[in-house]
Design a protein around this motif. Structure first.
Motif, PDB file in Angstrom:
ATOM      1  N   SER A 212       0.826  -1.218   0.000  1.00  0.00           N
ATOM      2  CA  SER A 212       0.000   0.000   0.000  1.00  0.00           C
ATOM      3  C   SER A 212       0.857   1.263   0.000  1.00  0.00           C
ATOM      4  CB  SER A 212      -0.875   0.027   1.259  1.00  0.00           C
ATOM      5  OG  SER A 212      -0.033   0.082   2.410  1.00  0.00           O
ATOM      6  N   LYS A 214       1.987   2.471   2.740  1.00  0.00           N
ATOM      7  CA  LYS A 214       1.753   3.180   4.012  1.00  0.00           C
ATOM      8  C   LYS A 214       3.034   3.324   4.836  1.00  0.00           C
ATOM      9  CE  LYS A 214      -3.056   2.177   4.962  1.00  0.00           C
ATOM     10  NZ  LYS A 214      -3.990   1.235   5.528  1.00  0.00           N
ATOM     11  N   HIS A 217       5.770   5.670   3.039  1.00  0.00           N
ATOM     12  CA  HIS A 217       5.347   7.072   3.070  1.00  0.00           C
ATOM     13  C   HIS A 217       5.454   7.637   4.485  1.00  0.00           C
ATOM     14  CE1 HIS A 217       4.110   6.514  -1.022  1.00  0.00           C
ATOM     15  NE2 HIS A 217       3.598   7.734  -1.102  1.00  0.00           N
ATOM     16  N   SER A 234       8.511   6.646  -5.180  1.00  0.00           N
ATOM     17  CA  SER A 234       7.365   5.785  -4.902  1.00  0.00           C
ATOM     18  C   SER A 234       6.775   5.170  -6.162  1.00  0.00           C
ATOM     19  CB  SER A 234       6.281   6.601  -4.185  1.00  0.00           C
ATOM     20  OG  SER A 234       5.139   5.793  -3.984  1.00  0.00           O
ATOM     21  N   THR A 237       0.702   4.330  -5.688  1.00  0.00           N
ATOM     22  CA  THR A 237      -0.032   4.097  -4.429  1.00  0.00           C
ATOM     23  C   THR A 237      -1.192   5.094  -4.364  1.00  0.00           C
ATOM     24  OG1 THR A 237       0.999   5.757  -2.994  1.00  0.00           O
ATOM     25  CG2 THR A 237       2.165   3.658  -3.210  1.00  0.00           C
ATOM     26  N   GLN A 239      -1.556   6.790  -1.510  1.00  0.00           N
ATOM     27  CA  GLN A 239      -1.209   7.573  -0.307  1.00  0.00           C
ATOM     28  C   GLN A 239      -1.324   9.065  -0.594  1.00  0.00           C
ATOM     29  OE1 GLN A 239      -0.634   6.138   2.709  1.00  0.00           O
ATOM     30  NE2 GLN A 239      -1.266   4.353   1.536  1.00  0.00           N
ATOM     31  N   ASP A 362      -2.767  -1.005   9.129  1.00  0.00           N
ATOM     32  CA  ASP A 362      -2.193   0.189   9.757  1.00  0.00           C
ATOM     33  C   ASP A 362      -1.116  -0.141  10.771  1.00  0.00           C
ATOM     34  OD1 ASP A 362      -3.624   2.127   8.391  1.00  0.00           O
ATOM     35  OD2 ASP A 362      -5.397   1.753   9.627  1.00  0.00           O
TER      36      ASP A 362
END
Ligand code: C5P
Length: 401
Positions: A212, A214, A217, A234, A237, A239, A362
């Motif tokens: 993802s 996450k 980032h 990157s 994504t 994000q 998360d």
């Protein structure tokens, strides 16, 4: 470091209000300017006289005081602060904040303010654990309110558990963290890779994975927040954009490698991208058709290993090269071997076996492997992992200097 900083302290009703007198004293000792708002509940526990004696300022209590409004209206009180601290923050007061009430001076000031807010909750353990308080706290944190405490221990009501207001030195540390920006990576250049790569099969199809972006980032954001000049390379994504980070968007591993090489030299490189191991040798120039009925055979070849190439970049090798190892078994052991093989300094090993929810989730449970061995980190949100890594790296450079 707090000299000249303007702190607006709201004291709501709770026995812990006595500690707020010490908080005012310490803030004044650091040459901060302190103004106090005392709620009617707070005034049951401490007096305006003691607060005013300690702060050297008038204490504000009444939303409808003509004299106060003409001298320092509640809108000015709300805006003339660098930080608003609510200590103690009672369950009732937190509920009012979460609900956006503005029926007294303290809540009206909070609603009219765009300043950062720190709360130090203090209440009975059952009140703290109640679903209503949990929800209010979650809502406030979502809106950017910072929290310090509560601590666990003996409570004034005679019960034992979580609910004691944080100790004054901890509140002071939380205030400093907000008001005195951490610049421990300033002067350092950082490179972070993030997200998956897309390896084209034809103009509409590609090989990808579930990354993802996450974690990568979050790491780039954490570096930039503590002063590093940060480039994030990157893959595709969803994000959100990152403030203060130079983001270079790529699709394939080859593009990611080229972008990383163009950023060198850097002090630290963290490879968090889930780079596709394989690419299609000769992607079709036009869309592959299924009409022939014969499935296409994809000829694959190995992609460049970006982490390994940074680890072996000769003169341009970053002083600290950090990789991630997503493993499903013998996590630390496999990651240790990968650290050697790829020539990186630190490896962050994470368990991505089914059920951990690491990919796309998360939270992350990581183990940091360096020359000293394995350091187990508790399960944290990906943002917390990023903050901890950024501080660990700042610490590394401060000792290396
Ligand atoms: O070999 P493996 O994919 O498990 O290694 C993971 C680590 O290597 C991650 O830090 C990842 O970003 C990096 N990597 C890379 N380029 C590749 C493959 C992995 O930078 N082609």
């Amino acid at each position: 470091m707090l000299s000249g900083k303007r702190v607006l302290l709201i004291i709501s009703g709770g026995i812990a209000a006595y500690k707020s007198l010490d908080l005012v004293r310490r803030l004044k000792g650091c040459e901060a300017e302190v103004r106090c708002i005392l709620t009617s509940g707070g005034a049951q526990f401490v007096t305006p006289l003691s607060l005013s004696a300690l702060s050297g300022e008038k204490v504000y209590q009444d939303l409808f005081s003509l004299a106060d409004e003409s001298e320092m209206g509640h809108i000015r009180l709300a805006r003339n602060a660098d930080l608003i601290v609510v200590a103690p923050a009672s369950a009732d007061f937190l509920a009012k904040m979460a609900g956006g009430l503005a029926g007294d001076l303290a809540t009206a000031v909070l609603l009219a303010s765009d300043r950062p807010v720190l709360v130090a909750p203090a209440m009975n353990v059952a009140m703290w654990k109640h679903a209503a308080t949990r929800r209010n706290i979650a809502l406030l944190e979502e809106r950017g309110v910072t929290r310090v405490g509560p601590d666990a221990g003996n409570l004034a009501c005679g019960e034992v558990g979580e609910g004691r207001m944080a100790e004054v030195p901890d509140i002071m540390a939380a205030i400093e963290e907000i008001l005195v920006p951490d610049t421990s990576l300033s002067g350092r250049r950082a490179l972070v890779t993030s997200g998956p790569t897309h390896e084209p099969i034809d103009p509409v199809r590609y090989i990808a994975n579930r990354s993802s972006g996450k974690q990568g980032h979050a790491i780039a954001g954490a570096f930039a927040r503590i002063g590093a000049e940060t480039t994030l390379v990157s893959g595709p994504t969803n994000q959100p954009n990152l403030e203060g980070v130079d983001v270079q968007c790529v699709e394939t591993a080859a593009q990611m490698l080229a972008a990383c090489q163009s950023v060198l030299p850097v002090d630290v490189a963290v490879c968090a991208a889930a780079v596709s191991d394989w690419k299609v040798n000769s992607p079709a120039a036009s869309k592959l058709k299924k009409t022939s009925g014969v499935p296409p055979v994809l000829e694959l070849s190995k992609n460049p290993d970006i982490l390994a190439s940074l680890g072996q970049a000769g003169n341009l090798r970053p002083a600290l090269v950090v990789g991630f190892a997503a493993e499903t078994e013998n996590v630390a052991e496999q990651a240790g071997a990968k650290r050697q093989a790829k020539g990186c300094d630190w490896m962050l090993a994470n368990d991505v076996s089914a059920g951990t929810g690491t990919f796309g989730g998360d939270e992350n449970t990581v183990h940091l492997i360096d020359d000293g061995g394995v350091e187990d980190w508790p399960t944290m949100t990906k943002s917390q992992v990023a903050e901890r890594l950024a501080h660990r790296i700042a610490d590394y450079f401060s000792h290396a200097a």
